[in-house]
Structures are given as structure tokens and as C-alpha cells.
Design a protein around this motif. Structure first.
Motif, PDB file in Angstrom:
ATOM      1  N   LYS A 323       0.835  -1.209   0.000  1.00 16.45           N
ATOM      2  CA  LYS A 323       0.000   0.000   0.000  1.00 16.45           C
ATOM      3  C   LYS A 323       0.865   1.251   0.000  1.00 16.45           C
ATOM      4  N   LEU A 327       0.819   3.617  -3.342  1.00 20.28           N
ATOM      5  CA  LEU A 327       0.072   4.866  -3.202  1.00 20.28           C
ATOM      6  C   LEU A 327       0.904   6.029  -2.686  1.00 20.28           C
ATOM      7  N   GLY A 328       2.056   5.751  -2.109  1.00 24.11           N
ATOM      8  CA  GLY A 328       2.781   6.785  -1.364  1.00 24.11           C
ATOM      9  C   GLY A 328       2.198   6.861   0.037  1.00 24.11           C
ATOM     10  N   TYR A 329       2.994   7.315   1.007  1.00 25.45           N
ATOM     11  CA  TYR A 329       2.539   7.229   2.398  1.00 25.45           C
ATOM     12  C   TYR A 329       1.328   8.119   2.677  1.00 25.45           C
ATOM     13  N   GLU A 330       1.243   9.291   2.044  1.00 26.22           N
ATOM     14  CA  GLU A 330       0.137  10.205   2.359  1.00 26.22           C
ATOM     15  C   GLU A 330      -1.208   9.622   1.920  1.00 26.22           C
ATOM     16  N   GLU A 331      -1.290   9.151   0.687  1.00 23.69           N
ATOM     17  CA  GLU A 331      -2.548   8.585   0.199  1.00 23.69           C
ATOM     18  C   GLU A 331      -2.855   7.260   0.902  1.00 23.69           C
ATOM     19  N   ALA A 332      -1.816   6.444   1.133  1.00 26.29           N
ATOM     20  CA  ALA A 332      -2.024   5.154   1.797  1.00 26.29           C
ATOM     21  C   ALA A 332      -2.590   5.353   3.202  1.00 26.29           C
ATOM     22  N   CYS A 333      -2.065   6.322   3.928  1.00 27.39           N
ATOM     23  CA  CYS A 333      -2.541   6.580   5.295  1.00 27.39           C
ATOM     24  C   CYS A 333      -3.906   7.254   5.289  1.00 27.39           C
ATOM     25  N   ALA A 334      -4.173   8.048   4.271  1.00 29.71           N
ATOM     26  CA  ALA A 334      -5.489   8.694   4.161  1.00 29.71           C
ATOM     27  C   ALA A 334      -6.582   7.668   3.895  1.00 29.71           C
ATOM     28  N   LYS A 335      -6.250   6.624   3.145  1.00 26.66           N
ATOM     29  CA  LYS A 335      -7.235   5.602   2.780  1.00 26.66           C
ATOM     30  C   LYS A 335      -7.322   4.453   3.790  1.00 26.66           C
ATOM     31  N   ASN A 336      -6.312   4.331   4.650  1.00 30.46           N
ATOM     32  CA  ASN A 336      -6.267   3.211   5.597  1.00 30.46           C
ATOM     33  C   ASN A 336      -6.016   3.741   6.997  1.00 30.46           C
TER      34      ASN A 336
END
Length: 363
Positions: A323, A327-336
Motif C-alpha cells: 500500500k 500509493l505513497g505514504y500520504e494517500e495510503a494513510c489517508a485511505k487506511n
């Protein structure tokens, strides 16, 4: 994304952040993986195993950190790694910040993105990336404790399972979480008498439901702890405070109430330990003695069984690594949301509440 897999350099740490199967999945998803030469040897994986699935083998740790946008590790960076970490670089590993002001300050100064395995949290409150290592450490605690109860290494000279005509040893487990449950299971399997303490009645009921009758539960209180330490041979500390420092359940003065040769294994050492006399040890020098009480406080217990530990760890970390890479950490953390809870320090700022509270005015 460019992902780096350095060789662990903590004392006797033989685990590795990803097995070749994990590298294969990353390469299949279009990412570049840089593996430090011999990074996986301690876990049973040679360079050729990684190269065969598309990894690029690099000669040293400096090259890994220089090339990578994300570093996947097992243990927290140690002092020699601090200067290698770059601004905005994602570091995905176990950190246990509450146990080290030096590490916390170094990661703040690096302005990297620090995502801690131990605070990634599912919706039901479980810690999926900590669980497998807690399972290993809980089982190992009994294995090691049983060994250090032997008289030649200053233990009481007790065989945990006893023999016909001789009562079994007694094991006290503090905490009925993953570590405590696995420790109780192993001790019970050896035939020891086990007492497990916790303040969570739901957990104690679960233990009662699944364990044999020679595993008994009690509510944890200072009074009960003081009462039990007088006649138990092996004491396991398995208490966890998410992201925070473990409470000191056994104080220095309590050691005088124990029988000489009692063994204490502190599995909470990564979080500062739940014994006042705890200080982190290594697999090279795993024990020390205070007031005739043997302390085993190795900070990376699963590192002694790296093949099992590395496979178990990669089973749970790989989906999150993918993930972050995709996605990159910002998008991955925003979605999860579970992954977002792993964010501890982001570009110079502590963002995890328990760590922020603990280090207020300290860093």
C-alpha cells in the motif's frame, strides 16, 4: 517507488525486513528494490534468492539508504544509521519510541516519515504487525525462562514440568494479552502450574475458557502481585501500553520477597520494561542478577529464531508495504486508518498522541 532493505545491525539481530516472496510482489507491482548484500542470510535467504526475483543487490548500508525512498526494516535504527536517514524518507519498522529519547530526537531531527509497526491498529483495537512477534516472544519467554531456571546459570534448579512425585514449577504471567496467552500456553504444555494476572476481565474470561485447569486467572493488583512473587519460580512480564511506556509492576524492593534463583523475563523491555530493575540486554549477554534474582531482558527476543520470525513478520507487513509503495505514504494513510495510526513522527513532528504526551518537554 524505490524500496531499500538494509541488513539489521543490532546485536544478534538476524531477521530481515522482507523475504524474497515479498520482494517479488513489489517488483511485480513495478517497484525497484535495493537489498544490501547478505541482508537475508541470518534468516536463511541468500543474495541469489533476492536477485532471482528482481532485487538489485548493493554492497553496503550507505547505498541502500542513499537510493531508497522507503526503508523497510525490523528493528529501530541505531546511532550509526541516524546520519544515513534522509529528509522525507519513509522508515517502516519497529520503533518503540517511548523507550529511547535519543532515537526519538534523532528521528525528529532527520525530518523523515516514521511509521511504526507496533502502533498500526485494526478497527477492533488489535495490533496486527506486533501480534506475530508477540506470539514468538511469548513462547520464547518460557523456553528461555526454563533454561535460566537451571542451577549452573544461577536459577533455582527447578524443572518446570516436575516429575512423578515432585510438584511442577510455578509460572506467574503478568498480562493476558498476546504475549501472556502464548507464554501461558507454552508453560501449561510443559506441565507447569500457571497463574496469569490482568486488569481486563474479558481477557481473563477468555483465558479461563481456552486453557486447562492448571492455568488459573486472577485480577491484577499490587497486593496479588506481591503475594504471588513469593512462591513462583518464573515470572513473565507481558504488559503493553500502545505506544507508551510499560508500567512498573515489580519494583526493586519486591525482589527481596522472592526466592533466590527466581527468573524474571521482561518481554515489555522494548517499551521500557514492566520491572523497575529492567535494563535491555542482548542475546550475547542475555541475563544479569540483582538480589539473587535472574533477569532476562533481551530487547529483540524473536531475533534468536529469525527464520520463523521473519516469515511471520512478512506475512503481516507485506500488504502494508505494498500500500505504501503503490500509493505513497500520504494517500495510503489517508485511505487506511489502521496504517495512519502507525504514523509516529512526520517530518520533524511527533504525531502519535501517547508518544507526544510522554516526550512533552523531553525532546
Amino acid at each position: 517507488m524505490k524500496i531499500g532493505l538494509p541488513k539489521e545491525i543490532k546485536n544478534n539481530e538476524n531477521r530481515v525486513g522482507l523475504i524474497p516472496a515479498g520482494v517479488y510482489e513489489l517488483v511485480k507491482n513495478g517497484h525497484s528494490v535495493y537489498v544490501q548484500s547478505s541482508a537475508g542470510v541470518g534468516s536463511g535467504f541468500v543474495d541469489a534468492d533476492y536477485a532471482s526475483v528482481g532485487a538489485q543487490i548493493v554492497p553496503d548500508i550507505e547505498t541502500v539508504y542513499d537510493l531508497a525512498e522507503m526503508i523497510v526494516k525490523v528493528k529501530e535504527p541505531i546511532a550509526s544509521e541516524y546520519p544515513l536517514i534522509k529528509q522525507d524518507q519513509v522508515i517502516f519498522t519497529y520503533f518503540h519510541f517511548a523507550s529511547s529519547t535519543e532515537l526519538t530526537r534523532a528521528m525528529i531531527d532527520s525530518k523523515a516519515v516514521c511509521i511504526a509497526y507496533e502502533t498500526v491498529e485494526d478497527e477492533d483495537g488489535t495490533l496486527p504487525l506486533l501480534t506475530p512477534m508477540s506470539e514468538v516472544a511469548g513462547r520464547m519467554a518460557i523456553q528461555q525462562g526454563a533454561k535460566y531456571l537451571e542451577k549452573p546459570i544461577k536459577g533455582r534448579g527447578v524443572l518446570l514440568g516436575g516429575v512423578p512425585g515432585v510438584p511442577p514449577g510455578k509460572v506467574l504471567v503478568l498480562g493476558a494479552g498476546v504475549v501472556g496467552l502464548q507464554a501461558a500456553k507454552m508453560a501449561a504444555g510443559l506441565g507447569a502450574h500457571v497463574t496469569i494476572l490482568d486488569i481486563n476481565m474479558k481477557r481473563l474470561r477468555h483465558v479461563n475458557d481456552i486453557m486447562p485447569s492448571h492455568v488459573v486467572t486472577e485480577y491484577s493488583s499490587e497486593y496479588n502481585i506481591k503475594r504471588h512473587i513469593k512462591n513462583h519460580d518464573l515470572i513473565i512480564g507481558g504488559v503493553l501500553v500502545k505506544g507508551g511506556k510499560a508500567p512498573k509492576l515489580i519494583t526493586r524492593d519486591m525482589l527481596k520477597e522472592m526466592r533466590p534463583g527466581t527468573v524474571m523475563v521482561d518481554v515489555a523491555v522494548d517499551q521500557g520494561g514492566c520491572f523497575e530493575t529492567t535494563r535491555a540486554t542482548t542475546h550475547e549477554n542475555p541475563t544479569y542478577i540483582i538480589d539473587d534474582i535472574v533477569h532476562y531482558c533481551v530487547a529483540n527476543m524473536p531475533g534468536a529464531v529469525p527464520y520463523t520470525s521473519t516469515l511471520a513478520l512478512t506475512n503481516v507487513t507485506l500488504p502494508y508495504v505494498l500500500k505504501l509503495a503503490n500509493l505513497g505514504y500520504e494517500e495510503a494513510c489517508a485511505k487506511n486508518n489502521d496504517l495512519a495510526k502507525g504514523l509516529n513522527i512526520v517530518k520533524g513532528e511527533i504525531v502519535y498522541d501517547e508518544i507526544k504526551e510522554f516526550f512533552e518537554d523531553k525532546v
